[in-house]
Design an enzyme around this catalytic site. Sequence first.
Site, PDB file in Angstrom:
ATOM      1  N   ARG A 165       0.827  -1.220   0.000  1.00 53.57           N
ATOM      2  CA  ARG A 165       0.000   0.000   0.000  1.00 53.57           C
ATOM      3  C   ARG A 165       0.852   1.257   0.000  1.00 53.57           C
ATOM      4  O   ARG A 165       0.383   2.328  -0.358  1.00 53.57           O
ATOM      5  CB  ARG A 165      -0.878   0.021   1.259  1.00 53.57           C
ATOM      6  CG  ARG A 165      -1.779  -1.150   1.372  1.00 53.57           C
ATOM      7  CD  ARG A 165      -2.684  -1.030   2.559  1.00 53.57           C
ATOM      8  NE  ARG A 165      -1.991  -1.239   3.831  1.00 53.57           N
ATOM      9  CZ  ARG A 165      -2.599  -1.369   4.978  1.00 53.57           C
ATOM     10  NH1 ARG A 165      -3.899  -1.258   5.045  1.00 53.57           N
ATOM     11  NH2 ARG A 165      -1.915  -1.574   6.093  1.00 53.57           N
ATOM     12  N   ASN A 185       1.668 -12.874   1.889  1.00 56.18           N
ATOM     13  CA  ASN A 185       2.255 -12.473   3.177  1.00 56.18           C
ATOM     14  C   ASN A 185       1.471 -11.353   3.858  1.00 56.18           C
ATOM     15  O   ASN A 185       1.416 -11.301   5.093  1.00 56.18           O
ATOM     16  CB  ASN A 185       3.705 -12.024   2.924  1.00 56.18           C
ATOM     17  CG  ASN A 185       4.260 -11.213   4.071  1.00 56.18           C
ATOM     18  OD1 ASN A 185       4.609 -11.759   5.110  1.00 56.18           O
ATOM     19  ND2 ASN A 185       4.329  -9.889   3.902  1.00 56.18           N
ATOM     20  N   TYR A 219      -7.612 -13.099  15.434  1.00 58.80           N
ATOM     21  CA  TYR A 219      -6.364 -13.252  14.677  1.00 58.80           C
ATOM     22  C   TYR A 219      -6.026 -14.742  14.528  1.00 58.80           C
ATOM     23  O   TYR A 219      -5.703 -15.217  13.431  1.00 58.80           O
ATOM     24  CB  TYR A 219      -5.205 -12.500  15.362  1.00 58.80           C
ATOM     25  CG  TYR A 219      -3.895 -12.722  14.645  1.00 58.80           C
ATOM     26  CD1 TYR A 219      -3.688 -12.185  13.377  1.00 58.80           C
ATOM     27  CD2 TYR A 219      -2.884 -13.513  15.206  1.00 58.80           C
ATOM     28  CE1 TYR A 219      -2.498 -12.420  12.678  1.00 58.80           C
ATOM     29  CE2 TYR A 219      -1.697 -13.743  14.526  1.00 58.80           C
ATOM     30  CZ  TYR A 219      -1.505 -13.201  13.263  1.00 58.80           C
ATOM     31  OH  TYR A 219      -0.335 -13.432  12.575  1.00 58.80           O
ATOM     32  N   LYS A 221      -5.665 -17.175  11.042  1.00 56.34           N
ATOM     33  CA  LYS A 221      -4.487 -17.967  10.675  1.00 56.34           C
ATOM     34  C   LYS A 221      -4.816 -19.459  10.644  1.00 56.34           C
ATOM     35  O   LYS A 221      -4.202 -20.222   9.895  1.00 56.34           O
ATOM     36  CB  LYS A 221      -3.323 -17.650  11.625  1.00 56.34           C
ATOM     37  CG  LYS A 221      -2.775 -16.242  11.429  1.00 56.34           C
ATOM     38  CD  LYS A 221      -2.207 -16.057  10.011  1.00 56.34           C
ATOM     39  CE  LYS A 221      -1.659 -14.664   9.766  1.00 56.34           C
ATOM     40  NZ  LYS A 221      -1.096 -14.493   8.424  1.00 56.34           N
ATOM     41  N   LEU A 232       7.319 -16.138  17.010  1.00 54.82           N
ATOM     42  CA  LEU A 232       7.596 -14.741  17.357  1.00 54.82           C
ATOM     43  C   LEU A 232       8.639 -14.125  16.411  1.00 54.82           C
ATOM     44  O   LEU A 232       9.813 -14.461  16.496  1.00 54.82           O
ATOM     45  CB  LEU A 232       8.136 -14.748  18.787  1.00 54.82           C
ATOM     46  CG  LEU A 232       7.996 -13.536  19.660  1.00 54.82           C
ATOM     47  CD1 LEU A 232       6.533 -13.232  19.937  1.00 54.82           C
ATOM     48  CD2 LEU A 232       8.712 -13.787  20.988  1.00 54.82           C
ATOM     49  N   THR A 289       9.036  -7.646  13.927  1.00 56.84           N
ATOM     50  CA  THR A 289       8.751  -6.831  12.736  1.00 56.84           C
ATOM     51  C   THR A 289       7.885  -5.660  13.219  1.00 56.84           C
ATOM     52  O   THR A 289       7.821  -5.394  14.423  1.00 56.84           O
ATOM     53  CB  THR A 289       7.936  -7.643  11.698  1.00 56.84           C
ATOM     54  OG1 THR A 289       6.690  -7.997  12.312  1.00 56.84           O
ATOM     55  CG2 THR A 289       8.659  -8.912  11.262  1.00 56.84           C
TER      56      THR A 289
HETATM   57  P1  NDP Z   1       4.668  -6.163   9.317  1.00 55.59           P
HETATM   58  O1  NDP Z   1       3.654  -5.288   9.960  1.00 55.59           O
HETATM   59  O2  NDP Z   1       6.097  -5.808   9.483  1.00 55.59           O
HETATM   60  O3  NDP Z   1       4.352  -6.323   7.772  1.00 55.59           O
HETATM   61  C1  NDP Z   1       3.059  -6.520   7.308  1.00 55.59           C
HETATM   62  C2  NDP Z   1       3.007  -6.203   5.833  1.00 55.59           C
HETATM   63  O4  NDP Z   1       1.682  -6.465   5.360  1.00 55.59           O
HETATM   64  C3  NDP Z   1       3.299  -4.738   5.554  1.00 55.59           C
HETATM   65  O5  NDP Z   1       4.002  -4.614   4.339  1.00 55.59           O
HETATM   66  C4  NDP Z   1       1.901  -4.163   5.440  1.00 55.59           C
HETATM   67  O6  NDP Z   1       1.826  -2.982   4.683  1.00 55.59           O
HETATM   68  C5  NDP Z   1       1.218  -5.291   4.716  1.00 55.59           C
HETATM   69  N1  NDP Z   1      -0.235  -5.148   4.763  1.00 55.59           N
HETATM   70  C6  NDP Z   1      -1.030  -5.124   5.846  1.00 55.59           C
HETATM   71  N2  NDP Z   1      -2.305  -4.940   5.470  1.00 55.59           N
HETATM   72  C7  NDP Z   1      -2.300  -4.856   4.116  1.00 55.59           C
HETATM   73  C8  NDP Z   1      -3.302  -4.681   3.146  1.00 55.59           C
HETATM   74  N3  NDP Z   1      -4.590  -4.551   3.487  1.00 55.59           N
HETATM   75  N4  NDP Z   1      -2.947  -4.639   1.838  1.00 55.59           N
HETATM   76  C9  NDP Z   1      -1.646  -4.764   1.489  1.00 55.59           C
HETATM   77  N5  NDP Z   1      -0.655  -4.934   2.368  1.00 55.59           N
HETATM   78  C10 NDP Z   1      -0.984  -4.981   3.661  1.00 55.59           C
HETATM   79  O7  NDP Z   1       4.381  -7.616   9.917  1.00 55.59           O
HETATM   80  P2  NDP Z   1       4.994  -9.051   9.568  1.00 55.59           P
HETATM   81  O8  NDP Z   1       6.042  -8.960   8.537  1.00 55.59           O
HETATM   82  O9  NDP Z   1       5.314  -9.686  10.843  1.00 55.59           O
HETATM   83  O10 NDP Z   1       3.690  -9.760   8.979  1.00 55.59           O
HETATM   84  C11 NDP Z   1       3.670 -10.420   7.730  1.00 55.59           C
HETATM   85  C12 NDP Z   1       2.814 -11.648   7.832  1.00 55.59           C
HETATM   86  O11 NDP Z   1       3.394 -12.551   8.763  1.00 55.59           O
HETATM   87  C13 NDP Z   1       1.386 -11.399   8.326  1.00 55.59           C
HETATM   88  O12 NDP Z   1       0.496 -12.192   7.575  1.00 55.59           O
HETATM   89  C14 NDP Z   1       1.439 -11.877   9.771  1.00 55.59           C
HETATM   90  O13 NDP Z   1       0.182 -12.298  10.234  1.00 55.59           O
HETATM   91  C15 NDP Z   1       2.408 -13.025   9.653  1.00 55.59           C
HETATM   92  N6  NDP Z   1       3.051 -13.463  10.874  1.00 55.59           N
HETATM   93  C16 NDP Z   1       3.792 -12.587  11.623  1.00 55.59           C
HETATM   94  C17 NDP Z   1       4.412 -13.034  12.780  1.00 55.59           C
HETATM   95  C18 NDP Z   1       5.181 -12.144  13.682  1.00 55.59           C
HETATM   96  O14 NDP Z   1       5.423 -12.521  14.849  1.00 55.59           O
HETATM   97  N7  NDP Z   1       5.619 -10.972  13.240  1.00 55.59           N
HETATM   98  C19 NDP Z   1       4.312 -14.454  13.180  1.00 55.59           C
HETATM   99  C20 NDP Z   1       3.481 -15.244  12.329  1.00 55.59           C
HETATM  100  C21 NDP Z   1       2.906 -14.768  11.211  1.00 55.59           C
HETATM  101  P3  NDP Z   1       1.578  -1.535   5.360  1.00 55.59           P
HETATM  102  O15 NDP Z   1       2.938  -1.086   5.808  1.00 55.59           O
HETATM  103  O16 NDP Z   1       0.997  -0.737   4.263  1.00 55.59           O
HETATM  104  O17 NDP Z   1       0.642  -1.747   6.506  1.00 55.59           O
HETATM  105  C1  8X3 Z   2       2.149 -13.959  14.913  1.00 56.80           C
HETATM  106  C2  8X3 Z   2       2.703 -14.774  16.021  1.00 56.80           C
HETATM  107  O1  8X3 Z   2       2.165 -15.672  18.324  1.00 56.80           O
HETATM  108  O2  8X3 Z   2       2.089 -13.271  18.000  1.00 56.80           O
HETATM  109  O3  8X3 Z   2       1.271 -14.706  14.146  1.00 56.80           O
HETATM  110  O4  8X3 Z   2       0.370 -14.657  17.087  1.00 56.80           O
HETATM  111  S1  8X3 Z   2       1.780 -14.571  17.409  1.00 56.80           S
END
Ligand code: NDP
Ligand code: 8X3
Length: 251
Positions: free
Chosen positions: A34, A86, A152, A156, A184, A187
């Site tokens: 975005r 992602n 959430y 998932k 965990l 990010t």
């Molecule tokens: P970040 O917040 O660092 O990154 C999330 C990314 O998703 C950003 O680029 C964000 O863009 C984008 N995004 C969110 N909403 C939208 C949307 N509506 N349209 C397009 N892009 C969007 O988090 P993570 O990298 O940690 O998260 C990435 C994935 O990993 C997610 O699906 C999350 O659920 C999953 N995950 C994360 C974990 C963690 O502990 N961090 C563990 C397990 C899974 P923008 O900057 O514009 O918001």
């Molecule tokens: C992100 C990991 O454990 O915070 O999916 O839900 S947790």
Amino acid sequence: MNKIVLITGATSGIGLGCARKFAENGDKLILTGRNEQRLEEIRKELTVKGTKVQTLVFDVRDREKATLCVNGLSEEWREIDVLVNNAGLALGLEPEYEGSFDDWDTMIDTNLKGLLTMTRLIVPGMVARDRGHVINIGSVAGDAAYANGNVYCATKSAVKTLTDGLRLDVANTAVRVTNIKPGLVETNFSNTRFHGDKERAANVYKGIKPLTGDDIADVAVYAANAPAHVQIAEVLVLATHQGSGSVIVRK
Ligand code: NDP
Ligand code: 8X3
């Protein structure tokens, strides 16, 4: 062979890690998100290193724009080999009976419907070419609910079910389907979850060495480059001192 890899939510965290690691692997990238300015910065960073990068600016919840962007890809970019679903987020950490309707809608529309939109737009081409790979970023949160994780965790858990369903639906083709379930990962995730409360977000990673976006990207690149007869169906990746979604040993 150079692959064309499309990554949603490539502007931060795991998505950005995937962009950098697939670039190092010599692949061509379609980076979506975005934040147009961040996408452009990342495009420049990777282009300087010799990677071919195309950017698409859209919100995965905007089905019309997503369709226009994907269907508008030029011939050079149309044959996507790897889709990394992602983009996603958690919003809030409250009992289910106190959650915010708006937060619920955003999580469901992004983590579920956004992932479905991208799958629906890109997988038909993979099936027609009898080649391709969908990598969904699920979560340990999809394996079992943890306290206050309710919606959430449910999104998932649904990502796991949709990944398994898609794998069955393309089993008669050479398309592979992977669910990567991180624990965990440090990010912007917690900052988003706590609506910008940086102190609360930082506490999530206190006393434990969390994973990084690059750690998860390494797994995605490995899965995408496994021999053609090998399908990495599902991978759970935890920090070493994390036992499950709700057991984290802090020192
Ligand atoms: P970040 O917040 O660092 O990154 C999330 C990314 O998703 C950003 O680029 C964000 O863009 C984008 N995004 C969110 N909403 C939208 C949307 N509506 N349209 C397009 N892009 C969007 O988090 P993570 O990298 O940690 O998260 C990435 C994935 O990993 C997610 O699906 C999350 O659920 C999953 N995950 C994360 C974990 C963690 O502990 N961090 C563990 C397990 C899974 P923008 O900057 O514009 O918001
Ligand atoms: C992100 C990991 O454990 O915070 O999916 O839900 S947790």
